[in-house]
Design an enzyme around this catalytic site. Structure first.
Site: not given
Length: 248
Positions: A146, A159
């Site tokens: 990501s 995350y």
């Protein structure tokens, strides 16, 4: 056409988290390119519908239930593909979760879930395919990270930590062997269901609003994955970062 006589350009590709979002888009893209795709996810009903659609369109697709947090489930997923096709050419480690919230909220169960799915799931996938790939001295592992692996946001600390770790694992594995290809694909804001479960409702809604404003379609990430796979065996695409033009 069996796996020993098929075109060298047609690969056996395993995709985790294939029941929606980036995984589904990647499956569609690779199946359309002529590859044999093996879909894994927990939502078997969605997998079945996707496989039916792809096979009716003349593509090669099959599926199996998969929980990436369960090592035995991952090993069975890989073993089934090896038994049916004799090899695994590509693993796309895509399964992920993103419940957002501040650290002070102490959403410890959700922290554990992100570690289990986003990091441990990637490691399980690598462990599942690595022995056979090393034996063949050929293979490609693609880990979906990501843009959160390049920055830290206060509502996504854990995350981000899992995605930073995915980049570290990928780079270490890449340096470990000259025989295998390892690619990190880092999507920016992408229109998927990633924000639809768990987390702080206010923070999840904020991200959903941002997705509507600047998010890109999952097909853009699928195309980046397809690009990395299509390169010659002696060319490794180390990392691709894909985000919307309007995303800061």
């Amino acid at each position: 056409m069996n796996s020993t006589t098929q075109s060298p350009d047609r690969k056996i590709v395993l995709v985790t988290g294939a029941s929606g979002g980036i995984g589904e888009a990647t499956t569609r893209n690779l199946a359309a390119a002529g590859h044999q795709v093996v879909l894994g996810a927990r939502r078997v009903d969605r997998l079945d519908r996707l496989v039916t659609e792809l096979t009716e369109a003349g593509h090669r697709a099959e599926s199996a239930q998969l929980d990436v947090t369960d090592r035995d489930s991952v090993n069975a997923f890989v073993a089934g593909a090896l038994e049916r096709h004799g090899r695994v050419d590509v693993l796309v480690n895509n399964a992920g979760v993103m419940p957002l919230g501040l650290m002070e909220e102490l959403r410890v169960d959700e922290w554990d879930q992100m570690i289990d799915v986003n990091l441990r799931g990637v490691l399980h996938g690598i462990a599942g395919v690595l022995p056979s790939m090393r034996e063949r001295r050929s293979g490609h592992i693609i880990n979906v990270a990501s843009t959160a692996a390049h920055r830290v946001d206060p509502t996504g600390v854990v995350y981000c930590a899992t995605k930073f770790a995915v980049r570290a694992v990928s780079e270490g594995l890449r340096q470990e062997t000259a025989d295998l290809r390892v690619t990190v694909v880092s999507p920016g804001l992408t229109k998927t269901e990633l924000t639809h479960s768990g987390g702080n409702p206010e923070q999840q809604n904020t991200v959903r609003s941002a997705l509507e404003a600047v998010g890109i379609d999952a097909s853009a990430i699928a195309q980046a994955i397809g690009y990395a796979i299509a390169q010659p065996a002696d060319v490794n695409v180390n990392e691709v970062i894909v985000q919307g033009t309007a995303q800061l």
